[in-house]
Write a protein that holds these residues in place. Structure first.
Motif, mmCIF file in Angstrom:
data_model
loop_
_atom_site.group_PDB
_atom_site.id
_atom_site.type_symbol
_atom_site.label_atom_id
_atom_site.label_comp_id
_atom_site.label_asym_id
_atom_site.label_seq_id
_atom_site.Cartn_x
_atom_site.Cartn_y
_atom_site.Cartn_z
ATOM 1 N N GLU A 56 0.818 -1.212 0.000
ATOM 2 C CA GLU A 56 0.000 0.000 0.000
ATOM 3 C C GLU A 56 0.849 1.259 0.000
ATOM 4 O OE1 GLU A 56 -3.245 2.258 2.892
ATOM 5 O OE2 GLU A 56 -3.043 0.078 2.989
ATOM 6 N N VAL A 57 1.905 1.280 0.801
ATOM 7 C CA VAL A 57 2.745 2.480 0.863
ATOM 8 C C VAL A 57 3.828 2.477 -0.217
ATOM 9 C CG1 VAL A 57 2.300 2.841 3.303
ATOM 10 C CG2 VAL A 57 4.241 1.433 2.622
ATOM 11 N N GLY A 58 3.885 1.395 -1.001
ATOM 12 C CA GLY A 58 4.784 1.355 -2.156
ATOM 13 C C GLY A 58 6.256 1.233 -1.817
ATOM 14 N N LEU A 59 6.568 0.493 -0.761
ATOM 15 C CA LEU A 59 7.966 0.326 -0.360
ATOM 16 C C LEU A 59 8.561 -0.921 -1.022
ATOM 17 C CD1 LEU A 59 7.523 1.161 3.416
ATOM 18 C CD2 LEU A 59 8.468 2.635 1.634
ATOM 19 N N PRO A 60 9.822 -0.851 -1.439
ATOM 20 C CA PRO A 60 10.422 -1.966 -2.172
ATOM 21 C C PRO A 60 11.010 -3.042 -1.264
ATOM 22 C CG PRO A 60 11.981 -0.156 -2.077
ATOM 23 C CD PRO A 60 10.721 0.324 -1.396
ATOM 24 N N GLU A 97 9.867 9.011 8.193
ATOM 25 C CA GLU A 97 8.474 9.464 8.243
ATOM 26 C C GLU A 97 7.709 9.042 7.000
ATOM 27 O OE1 GLU A 97 5.951 13.634 8.789
ATOM 28 O OE2 GLU A 97 8.095 13.572 9.232
ATOM 29 N N ALA A 98 8.401 9.037 5.850
ATOM 30 C CA ALA A 98 7.755 8.693 4.582
ATOM 31 C C ALA A 98 7.312 7.231 4.534
ATOM 32 C CB ALA A 98 8.712 8.978 3.418
ATOM 33 N N TYR A 99 7.852 6.414 5.423
ATOM 34 C CA TYR A 99 7.510 4.993 5.404
ATOM 35 C C TYR A 99 6.171 4.700 6.081
ATOM 36 C CZ TYR A 99 12.418 4.344 4.120
ATOM 37 O OH TYR A 99 13.640 4.383 3.501
ATOM 38 N N GLN A 100 5.619 5.680 6.789
ATOM 39 C CA GLN A 100 4.301 5.557 7.405
ATOM 40 C C GLN A 100 4.214 4.361 8.358
ATOM 41 O OE1 GLN A 100 0.909 6.256 4.701
ATOM 42 N NE2 GLN A 100 2.399 6.644 3.073
ATOM 43 N N THR A 101 5.226 4.223 9.208
ATOM 44 C CA THR A 101 5.203 3.122 10.166
ATOM 45 C C THR A 101 4.071 3.260 11.179
ATOM 46 O OG1 THR A 101 6.829 4.304 11.525
ATOM 47 C CG2 THR A 101 7.671 2.658 9.979
ATOM 48 N N GLU A 102 3.635 4.522 11.419
ATOM 49 C CA GLU A 102 2.531 4.717 12.358
ATOM 50 C C GLU A 102 1.245 4.059 11.840
ATOM 51 O OE1 GLU A 102 2.305 7.969 9.389
ATOM 52 O OE2 GLU A 102 3.934 7.129 10.599
ATOM 53 N N LEU A 103 1.116 3.967 10.510
ATOM 54 C CA LEU A 103 -0.042 3.296 9.916
ATOM 55 C C LEU A 103 0.003 1.807 10.202
ATOM 56 C CD1 LEU A 103 -2.563 3.434 8.113
ATOM 57 C CD2 LEU A 103 -1.056 3.161 6.122
ATOM 58 N N ARG A 129 21.278 -13.229 6.169
ATOM 59 C CA ARG A 129 20.929 -13.763 7.480
ATOM 60 C C ARG A 129 20.041 -12.775 8.217
ATOM 61 N NH1 ARG A 129 25.795 -15.095 11.055
ATOM 62 N NH2 ARG A 129 26.535 -13.065 10.304
ATOM 63 N N THR A 130 19.165 -13.296 9.062
ATOM 64 C CA THR A 130 18.283 -12.436 9.850
ATOM 65 C C THR A 130 19.023 -11.966 11.098
ATOM 66 O OG1 THR A 130 17.354 -14.451 10.811
ATOM 67 C CG2 THR A 130 16.098 -13.389 9.045
ATOM 68 N N GLN A 131 19.878 -10.964 10.892
ATOM 69 C CA GLN A 131 20.646 -10.373 11.978
ATOM 70 C C GLN A 131 20.370 -8.875 12.014
ATOM 71 O OE1 GLN A 131 24.707 -11.167 10.975
ATOM 72 N NE2 GLN A 131 24.628 -10.071 9.054
ATOM 73 N N ALA A 132 20.748 -8.222 13.095
ATOM 74 C CA ALA A 132 20.435 -6.802 13.232
ATOM 75 C C ALA A 132 21.578 -6.054 13.884
ATOM 76 C CB ALA A 132 19.159 -6.617 14.045
ATOM 77 N N GLU A 133 21.860 -4.864 13.364
ATOM 78 C CA GLU A 133 22.850 -3.989 13.980
ATOM 79 C C GLU A 133 22.169 -2.923 14.845
ATOM 80 O OE1 GLU A 133 24.060 -0.950 10.529
ATOM 81 O OE2 GLU A 133 24.091 -3.049 9.904
ATOM 82 N N GLU A 134 20.852 -2.800 14.706
ATOM 83 C CA GLU A 134 20.098 -1.856 15.526
ATOM 84 C C GLU A 134 18.649 -2.336 15.627
ATOM 85 O OE1 GLU A 134 19.134 2.952 15.834
ATOM 86 O OE2 GLU A 134 20.118 2.125 14.047
ATOM 87 N N THR A 135 18.058 -2.162 16.807
ATOM 88 C CA THR A 135 16.670 -2.560 17.035
ATOM 89 C C THR A 135 15.854 -1.343 17.429
ATOM 90 O OG1 THR A 135 17.309 -4.785 17.776
ATOM 91 C CG2 THR A 135 15.115 -4.004 18.409
ATOM 92 N N ILE A 136 14.770 -1.090 16.688
ATOM 93 C CA ILE A 136 13.842 -0.009 17.004
ATOM 94 C C ILE A 136 12.496 -0.636 17.360
ATOM 95 C CG2 ILE A 136 12.604 2.009 16.142
ATOM 96 C CD1 ILE A 136 15.737 1.099 14.344
ATOM 97 N N VAL A 137 11.997 -0.335 18.549
ATOM 98 C CA VAL A 137 10.701 -0.859 18.979
ATOM 99 C C VAL A 137 9.608 0.070 18.461
ATOM 100 C CG1 VAL A 137 9.251 -1.489 20.937
ATOM 101 C CG2 VAL A 137 11.716 -1.900 21.034
ATOM 102 N N LEU A 138 8.802 -0.428 17.524
ATOM 103 C CA LEU A 138 7.699 0.373 16.991
ATOM 104 C C LEU A 138 6.503 0.361 17.920
ATOM 105 C CD1 LEU A 138 7.754 -0.684 13.212
ATOM 106 C CD2 LEU A 138 8.811 1.319 14.268
ATOM 107 N N SER A 139 6.302 -0.767 18.612
ATOM 108 C CA SER A 139 5.168 -0.885 19.519
ATOM 109 C C SER A 139 5.434 -2.007 20.515
ATOM 110 C CB SER A 139 3.886 -1.190 18.729
ATOM 111 O OG SER A 139 2.783 -1.363 19.589
ATOM 112 N N GLY A 140 5.041 -1.792 21.764
ATOM 113 C CA GLY A 140 5.196 -2.826 22.781
ATOM 114 C C GLY A 140 6.600 -2.884 23.349
ATOM 115 N N ARG A 141 7.090 -4.104 23.581
ATOM 116 C CA ARG A 141 8.422 -4.321 24.138
ATOM 117 C C ARG A 141 9.302 -5.066 23.139
ATOM 118 N NH1 ARG A 141 5.834 -9.066 26.195
ATOM 119 N NH2 ARG A 141 4.090 -8.573 27.566
ATOM 120 N N ASP A 142 10.555 -5.284 23.508
ATOM 121 C CA ASP A 142 11.466 -5.960 22.576
ATOM 122 C C ASP A 142 11.520 -7.468 22.810
ATOM 123 O OD1 ASP A 142 12.808 -5.939 24.973
ATOM 124 O OD2 ASP A 142 14.739 -5.310 24.133
ATOM 125 N N PHE A 143 10.607 -8.005 23.588
ATOM 126 C CA PHE A 143 10.537 -9.444 23.812
ATOM 127 C C PHE A 143 9.087 -9.842 24.064
ATOM 128 C CE2 PHE A 143 10.780 -7.633 28.040
ATOM 129 C CZ PHE A 143 9.898 -8.407 28.782
#
Length: 248
Positions: A56-60, A97-103, A129-143
């Motif tokens: 919907e937001v047209g992200l690749p 902001e353009a990614y509309q994560t709040e939606l 691989r499903t690895q991360a160099e940074e974690t951003i919590v969009l909602s709730g907790r990280d576990f």
């Protein structure tokens, strides 16, 4: 139970933003997700919502050949015991902001209140691989919380936990029967993870030492021991070979 038993799934994005599973033997060909016979229905519905939002937001999605694109993978966890769900979205850059994560957050909270952890994970590595160099919590907790064999566990996105919870309880019971642990014994649990086997065994031995190279799992094991009132277990974040040398 042969069907819908898994508590964790990993999905991959195509460059056009569709999300699904790899074709057997192919690292780049993805079958778009419609149904899945080994995951729970809630896991699939939550993942589909992410796919709908991305389109919907047209992200690749990420192109593995050109190394371009935004979204790479999704990890979804579901605890049938607690009902809690985690959804971790892997991307090549931080949210804008353009990614509309709040939606996405609004729709997820409205349709699936079971999602207690909605994460945006930055992964710029060229390795697949499903690895991360940074974690951003969009909602709730990280576990999220899960339960197994009467014990409560905290699970992060990279935490190893038995993917078939019902059979995991059978494994723990069989291990206890076969080992016949005694109150005057010391036990070492190599590759202990978050303490799936450690905690039940700790109740039957004098001392228990858990060794695991993944630091987040060890931190979780320590918290899990505390949460479950286990005081005779110690956990070490080390390579199993070195950890065994230190505790024996």
């Amino acid at each position: 139970n042969n069907w819908h038993y898994r508590n964790k799934m990993e999905f991959t994005f195509r460059p056009d933003g569709a999300i699904g599973l790899h074709v057997k033997g192919s690292y780049k060909e993805i079958i778009e997700l419609e149904e899945c016979h080994i995951a729970t229905k809630l896991m699939i519905d939550v993942t589909k919502l992410v796919g709908e939002w991305v389109k919907e937001v047209g992200l690749p999605g990420y192109n593995k050949e050109t190394k371009e694109g935004l979204f790479r993978n999704v990890i979804v966890r579901h605890s049938e015991a607690t009902g809690e769900v985690m959804l971790a979205l892997f991307a090549t850059e931080r949210p804008k902001e353009a990614y509309q994560t709040e939606l996405l957050v609004e729709r997820m909270n409205e349709r699936f209140p079971e999602v207690k952890s909605l994460l945006w994970l930055v992964n710029r590595d060229i390795g697949d691989r499903t690895q991360a160099e940074e974690t951003i919590v969009l909602s709730g907790r990280d576990f999220i919380y899960d339960e197994l064999g009467g014990f409560r566990f905290r699970l992060w996105f990279d935490t190893f936990f038995q993917p078939n919870p019902r059979q995991a309880e059978v494994l723990v019971d069989l291990a206890l029967q076969m080992a016949e642990p005694k109150q005057d014994e010391r036990m070492v649990d190599l590759f202990c993870g978050v303490g799936t086997f450690s905690l039940p065994f700790a109740k039957h031995v004098k001392e228990l030492y858990g060794v695991e190279i993944v630091e987040t799992s060890i931190e979780s094991a320590k918290r899990n021991a505390k949460d479950n009132g286990i005081t005779n277990a110690k956990f070490f974040a080390q390579d199993a070979r070195l950890g065994l040398r230190d505790v024996v």
